[in-house]
Design a protein around this motif. Structure first.
Motif, PDB file in Angstrom:
ATOM      1  N   TYR A  83       0.795  -1.305   0.107  1.00 27.88           N
ATOM      2  CA  TYR A  83       0.067  -0.045  -0.029  1.00 27.88           C
ATOM      3  C   TYR A  83       0.683   1.244  -0.007  1.00 27.88           C
ATOM      4  N   GLU A  84       0.402   2.359  -0.938  1.00 24.97           N
ATOM      5  CA  GLU A  84       1.342   3.385  -1.249  1.00 24.97           C
ATOM      6  C   GLU A  84       1.241   4.412   0.051  1.00 24.97           C
ATOM      7  N   GLU A 138       3.731   7.392   2.681  1.00 26.28           N
ATOM      8  CA  GLU A 138       5.073   8.244   2.570  1.00 26.28           C
ATOM      9  C   GLU A 138       5.745   8.002   3.689  1.00 26.28           C
ATOM     10  N   SER A 169       5.004  -2.843   2.712  1.00 29.90           N
ATOM     11  CA  SER A 169       4.478  -1.446   2.591  1.00 29.90           C
ATOM     12  C   SER A 169       5.577  -0.532   2.989  1.00 29.90           C
ATOM     13  N   ALA A 224       8.008   1.912   0.925  1.00 31.27           N
ATOM     14  CA  ALA A 224       7.867   3.273   1.090  1.00 31.27           C
ATOM     15  C   ALA A 224       9.156   3.943   1.189  1.00 31.27           C
TER      16      ALA A 224
END
Length: 407
Positions: free
Chosen positions: A157-158, A160, A254, A258
């Motif tokens: 999952y994206e 930051e 994830s 990131a």
């Protein structure tokens, strides 16, 4: 023998016995006819199959992706091969590929698509050739071709990288980065009083009209340390625990993605001994995903007490993860575990050189909160997930909380 063949054989025996007992030639003739049909079926499926099959598929996919499985079949017999089908064993979904009637030497390519619903390393094939007689009384199966491997990687999952670090930079920004070093150029930023003038980039300064300073990071120290708990005892029992473990693997993937996607050094370790990268300061993310694809939950060892959460396993893995980095970097520590790892807050609190995020999967409801650390140290953030898909929203919420704390 198919169900139809079983019925024909049974009728042949019953009718033959009844015709002989009753001295009724019609029943005996009918039984003989059924017997002849079985003999013809045996002759139809007997002999060498002569089919050569090669399977093709993606080498690796992400969970829930569509996978195209293609089979190339060639008739290597000197006579026509009747049509049939190919069954492709695998751990994901039933695969049945029809094969048309083939003349000698002819080749045909057939394909189908399935959904990679389960993470893992799956063997596709070898294909099973199924031949039937024209009446469908007998079916003969033979293994043809070789096995191929499909790697189903965890979903990512994206998110930051968090703007949160133990040490703030001289310009007031705070990021989950190691201390500036001299090994690798990162970016340009405006000059602030106190910066080393030797790092001023004069061409960019002339172009923008303001002094631009080069920043560097040391790739030998990690920006983020990810600890994934793979112990069965850390998760609830049954299907809910299995789902929570899968979510934990996806969360760890994830977080690593990131930071690696922003060229920030990241290290990952599991309580089961998986360590990435191995023997160096950097590693290919594809290698990590392949290792996570094959990752299995650790079952309790013989002699473990029922209900024990094995506190030394998590603590030992953290020490191994931090070895060599504890005194050199303010790396963010992300501990990913289940709701039954009761010792996780205490173990995570032992990381005193940087911020800590504790992520629990399998929670009753999603939540993100920030709690003060012991002795006025760095805060400990906790994210509770009932499903991994909630990670981006709760991660952003945590970013807002940490940003507010630093302002």
């Amino acid at each position: 023998m198919t169900s139809a063949g079983i019925w024909v054989a049974a009728l042949s025996v019953v009718l033959g016995a009844a015709g002989s007992a009753l001295r009724y030639p019609g029943l005996v003739g009918l039984a003989a006819g059924f017997g002849m049909a079985l003999v013809v079926a045996v002759l139809a499926v007997a002999g060498r199959d002569g089919l050569a099959v090669t399977l093709h598929s993606h080498a690796s996919v992400t969970r829930d992706d569509l996978v195209t499985v293609t089979a190339t079949a060639q008739n290597r017999r000197r006579r026509v091969r009747p049509g049939g089908r190919l069954d492709v064993p695998n751990g994901l979904a039933p695969i049945v590929l029809p094969v048309q009637r083939l003349r000698p030497g002819r080749m045909v390519t057939v394909s189908t698509r399935i959904v990679a619903t389960r993470r893992g390393v799956w063997g596709l094939g070898p294909a099973v050739s199924v031949r039937r007689d024209p009446l469908g009384l007998l079916a003969r199966t033979r293994l043809v071709g070789e096995q191929t491997t499909l790697v189903v990687r965890p979903r990512r999952y994206e998110i930051e990288p968090l703007a949160w670090s133990h040490h703030q930079r001289s310009d007031g920004s705070a990021r989950s980065l190691p201390r500036p070093g001299l090994a690798e150029f990162e970016t340009l930023r405006e000059y602030v009083p106190g910066d080393d003038t030797r790092r001023v980039h004069w061409p960019s300064s002339a172009r923008t009209g303001t002094l631009q300073v080069r920043t560097f990071v040391d790739p030998t120290t990690a920006a983020a340390l990810v600890l994934l708990d793979t112990r069965r005892l850390a998760y609830t029992e049954g299907a809910a625990g299995d789902a929570a473990f899968e979510d934990a693997v996806e969360v760890a993937a994830s977080v690593a993605h990131a930071y690696a996607g922003h060229r920030l050094p990241v290290r990952l370790r599991t309580t089961g001994g998986l360590a990435w990268p191995v023997g160096g300061s950097t590693g290919r993310e594809e290698d990590l995903l392949d290792q996570l694809a094959a990752l299995c939950v650790q079952e309790p060892r013989p002699g473990d007490a029922a209900g024990s959460s094995d506190p030394t396993g998590l603590a030992d893995a953290l020490r191994a993860l931090r070895r060599g980095d504890a005194q050199k970097t303010s790396a963010l520590l992300v501990v990913v575990t289940g709701v039954r790892a009761y010792e996780a807050p205490m173990v995570a609190g032992g990381h005193r050189t940087g911020p800590v995020i504790l992520i629990r999967t399998g929670a009753a409801r999603p939540d993100a909160r920030l709690e003060p650390g012991d002795g006025g140290g760095d805060p400990v953030a906790t994210i509770s997930l009932d499903r991994a898909a909630d990670l981006p929203d709760l991660w952003r919420r945590l970013d807002e909380l940490t940003s507010g704390r630093m302002r």
